[in-house]
Design a protein around this motif. Sequence first.
Motif, mmCIF file in Angstrom:
data_model
loop_
_atom_site.group_PDB
_atom_site.id
_atom_site.type_symbol
_atom_site.label_atom_id
_atom_site.label_comp_id
_atom_site.label_asym_id
_atom_site.label_seq_id
_atom_site.Cartn_x
_atom_site.Cartn_y
_atom_site.Cartn_z
ATOM 1 N N ASP A 1 1.062 -1.015 -0.040
ATOM 2 C CA ASP A 1 -0.092 -0.171 0.277
ATOM 3 C C ASP A 1 1.114 1.240 0.112
ATOM 4 O OD1 ASP A 1 -2.157 -1.134 0.459
ATOM 5 O OD2 ASP A 1 -2.098 -1.684 2.047
ATOM 6 N N LEU A 2 1.944 1.023 0.767
ATOM 7 C CA LEU A 2 2.469 2.124 0.599
ATOM 8 C C LEU A 2 4.242 1.654 0.139
ATOM 9 C CD1 LEU A 2 3.370 4.851 1.024
ATOM 10 C CD2 LEU A 2 3.419 5.230 3.592
ATOM 11 N N ALA A 3 5.387 1.958 -0.285
ATOM 12 C CA ALA A 3 6.518 1.567 -0.282
ATOM 13 C C ALA A 3 7.748 2.701 0.062
ATOM 14 C CB ALA A 3 6.807 1.092 -1.798
ATOM 15 N N LEU A 4 8.658 2.728 0.919
ATOM 16 C CA LEU A 4 8.985 3.866 1.515
ATOM 17 C C LEU A 4 10.562 3.247 1.240
ATOM 18 C CD1 LEU A 4 8.003 4.590 5.442
ATOM 19 C CD2 LEU A 4 7.118 5.870 3.268
ATOM 20 N N PRO A 5 11.088 4.317 0.414
ATOM 21 C CA PRO A 5 12.525 4.312 -0.887
ATOM 22 C C PRO A 5 13.332 4.752 0.474
ATOM 23 C CG PRO A 5 11.355 6.391 -1.167
ATOM 24 C CD PRO A 5 10.362 5.613 -0.485
ATOM 25 N N ILE A 6 15.077 3.587 0.818
ATOM 26 C CA ILE A 6 16.092 3.952 2.179
ATOM 27 C C ILE A 6 16.705 4.632 1.349
ATOM 28 C CG2 ILE A 6 15.576 1.688 2.943
ATOM 29 C CD1 ILE A 6 18.022 0.277 1.748
ATOM 30 N N LEU A 7 16.471 5.024 0.253
ATOM 31 C CA LEU A 7 17.348 5.883 -0.676
ATOM 32 C C LEU A 7 19.205 5.577 -0.532
ATOM 33 C CD1 LEU A 7 15.147 8.866 0.568
ATOM 34 C CD2 LEU A 7 15.946 7.938 -1.420
ATOM 35 N N ALA A 8 19.795 4.822 -0.593
ATOM 36 C CA ALA A 8 21.286 4.173 0.035
ATOM 37 C C ALA A 8 21.511 4.406 -1.903
ATOM 38 C CB ALA A 8 20.930 2.628 0.204
ATOM 39 N N GLY A 9 21.165 4.191 -2.797
ATOM 40 C CA GLY A 9 22.128 3.950 -3.707
ATOM 41 C C GLY A 9 22.108 2.955 -4.270
ATOM 42 N N VAL A 10 22.637 2.253 -5.711
ATOM 43 C CA VAL A 10 22.823 1.071 -5.509
ATOM 44 C C VAL A 10 23.718 0.455 -4.318
ATOM 45 C CG1 VAL A 10 23.523 -0.323 -7.436
ATOM 46 C CG2 VAL A 10 22.369 1.518 -8.177
ATOM 47 N N GLU A 11 23.498 -1.345 -4.042
ATOM 48 C CA GLU A 11 23.857 -1.431 -3.087
ATOM 49 C C GLU A 11 24.818 -3.410 -4.352
ATOM 50 O OE1 GLU A 11 24.260 -2.540 1.445
ATOM 51 O OE2 GLU A 11 23.223 -3.729 0.733
ATOM 52 N N VAL A 12 25.771 -2.944 -4.785
ATOM 53 C CA VAL A 12 26.171 -3.927 -5.190
ATOM 54 C C VAL A 12 27.102 -5.247 -4.279
ATOM 55 C CG1 VAL A 12 28.845 -4.396 -6.711
ATOM 56 C CG2 VAL A 12 27.017 -2.214 -7.087
ATOM 57 N N GLY A 13 27.731 -4.918 -3.318
ATOM 58 C CA GLY A 13 28.013 -5.763 -2.491
ATOM 59 C C GLY A 13 27.095 -6.591 -2.088
ATOM 60 N N VAL A 14 27.791 -7.677 -2.155
ATOM 61 C CA VAL A 14 26.145 -8.999 -1.552
ATOM 62 C C VAL A 14 26.600 -9.060 0.387
ATOM 63 C CG1 VAL A 14 26.111 -11.622 -1.370
ATOM 64 C CG2 VAL A 14 26.907 -10.908 -3.396
ATOM 65 N N ALA A 15 27.607 -8.663 0.774
ATOM 66 C CA ALA A 15 26.666 -8.225 2.295
ATOM 67 C C ALA A 15 26.336 -7.111 2.626
ATOM 68 C CB ALA A 15 28.516 -7.703 3.177
ATOM 69 N N SER A 16 25.079 -6.598 2.986
ATOM 70 C CA SER A 16 24.856 -5.783 3.358
ATOM 71 C C SER A 16 25.260 -4.351 3.759
ATOM 72 C CB SER A 16 23.018 -5.833 3.490
ATOM 73 O OG SER A 16 22.419 -4.488 3.595
ATOM 74 N N THR A 17 25.294 -3.258 3.928
ATOM 75 C CA THR A 17 26.305 -2.328 4.552
ATOM 76 C C THR A 17 25.105 -0.735 5.011
ATOM 77 O OG1 THR A 17 27.926 -1.676 3.110
ATOM 78 C CG2 THR A 17 28.528 -3.595 4.703
ATOM 79 N N LYS A 18 25.663 -0.556 4.121
ATOM 80 C CA LYS A 18 24.798 1.245 3.226
ATOM 81 C C LYS A 18 23.500 0.445 3.958
ATOM 82 C CE LYS A 18 25.088 1.911 -1.236
ATOM 83 N NZ LYS A 18 25.191 2.627 -2.363
ATOM 84 N N ALA A 19 22.819 -0.565 3.284
ATOM 85 C CA ALA A 19 21.632 -0.465 3.236
ATOM 86 C C ALA A 19 20.961 -1.029 4.143
ATOM 87 C CB ALA A 19 20.477 -1.842 1.673
ATOM 88 N N PHE A 20 21.463 -1.831 5.172
ATOM 89 C CA PHE A 20 21.089 -1.684 7.103
ATOM 90 C C PHE A 20 21.114 -0.716 7.607
ATOM 91 C CE2 PHE A 20 22.295 -3.077 11.223
ATOM 92 C CZ PHE A 20 21.486 -3.766 11.293
ATOM 93 N N MET A 21 22.026 0.152 7.056
ATOM 94 C CA MET A 21 21.977 1.573 7.823
ATOM 95 C C MET A 21 21.013 2.738 7.773
ATOM 96 S SD MET A 21 23.938 3.998 9.358
ATOM 97 C CE MET A 21 25.882 3.423 9.790
ATOM 98 N N ASN A 22 20.169 2.686 6.656
ATOM 99 C CA ASN A 22 19.371 3.346 5.946
ATOM 100 C C ASN A 22 18.513 2.592 6.180
ATOM 101 O OD1 ASN A 22 20.928 4.672 4.760
ATOM 102 N ND2 ASN A 22 20.256 5.509 3.184
ATOM 103 N N GLN A 23 18.114 1.423 6.433
ATOM 104 C CA GLN A 23 16.751 0.816 7.106
ATOM 105 C C GLN A 23 16.387 1.024 7.814
ATOM 106 O OE1 GLN A 23 18.168 -3.671 6.360
ATOM 107 N NE2 GLN A 23 17.483 -3.843 4.018
ATOM 108 N N LEU A 24 17.693 1.440 8.963
ATOM 109 C CA LEU A 24 17.794 1.229 9.794
ATOM 110 C C LEU A 24 17.183 3.285 10.422
ATOM 111 C CD1 LEU A 24 20.139 0.637 12.245
ATOM 112 C CD2 LEU A 24 18.454 -0.644 12.247
#
Length: 364
Positions: free
Chosen positions: A138-161
């Motif tokens: 119903d509502l999608a909130l983007p985390i605005l981390a930019g493309v995360e190339v690394g398989v290990a999530s780092t900046k995406a984790f930070m921005n999810q928080l």
Amino acid sequence: DKAGHKHFMSKEIFEQPTVLAECLTHYAPGDRVALPEDALDFAQTDRLILVACGTANYACLVAKYWFEQLAGLPCEVDIASEFRYRAPPVSEAATALFVSQSGETADTLAALRYASDKAARIISVVNVPQSSIARESDLALPILAGVEVGVASTKAFMNQLGVLANLAILAARQRGHIDAARETELLATLRAVPGLVNQALALEERIQKQTGKLAEARSVLFLGRGAMFPLALEGALKLKEISYIHAEGYASGELKHGPIALVDKTVPVIVMAPRDALFDKTVSNMQEVLARDGRVWLITDAEGAEIAGDGVWQTLIIPRIEPDLCAHALCRAGTVDRLSYSPAQRHRCGPAPQPGQVGDGGMS
Ligand code: M6R
């Protein structure tokens, strides 16, 4: 383009302050959280159900502390691959929230589809706005981390928080748990975090020196209480994934209920102990480790090190953070990523990294 970094993972770790600052400004440009309130009625929500996989699931586990403590909102966190097959009851007044960097993780998508005709609303927190999970929410909130190339999530984790922290503050306001002054104060605390993450990243050289010994370990334990507990889980996941070193994360208070049997001088125990209300409790668990000749690596601030640093193997002093819910977890998220990355630079055991692994390409 790795921008001079050896791996995309390293590049993305160092992007964290910038992308987090952008995300926080997007969701709270002024003194108030600016999320679409008509689509996010936390006052009428009887329960928040957070569902995700892997690192995204750990972001949900951190956010549970925030939703409960800031907003008094009952909160459940589920692993998508369990939720989808368990057929759990979902109340009509529940908000179901799905977190996914890619927005395409099959179990998370299936869990969303299960909840979609049951919960009052389906919200997603994603990095890819065109993804299936975003489109079916119903509502999608983007985390605005930019493309995360690394398989290990780092900046995406930070921005999810970062997004989840804003949602928790909105929930607290809508449920009458905070007033305008407190909201302003919480947002100011959040806004200081990218600067603190920068300071934590400046510890790189020191972390690299210290992790030399860590790379020799066969097994590592991570301990934390409160929101540091999911960060202990995330630290262990990253160390396994990136360095092929066996690691486990535990709630500090659980140590004595079995895992303490593993502790001896060959098992480094990384203790995350911010100077907060739980500090003394965590330090007391740390003493149990020391009593068993465990090699403690204490992550704390200068004051924490002064109080509890005696007898530990190594101390990593990170910036002092106001004891506010959001800031603690966010800043330490950056430190834990950095720490897991460094032994990978030295560790010589295990299979050689394949293309698309170890922070060197591919989407998670
Ligand atoms: O794309 P998603 O966030 O849905 O992926 C979920 C997990 O596979 C992912 O978070 C994984 O655990 C991390 N990449 C590990 O670093």
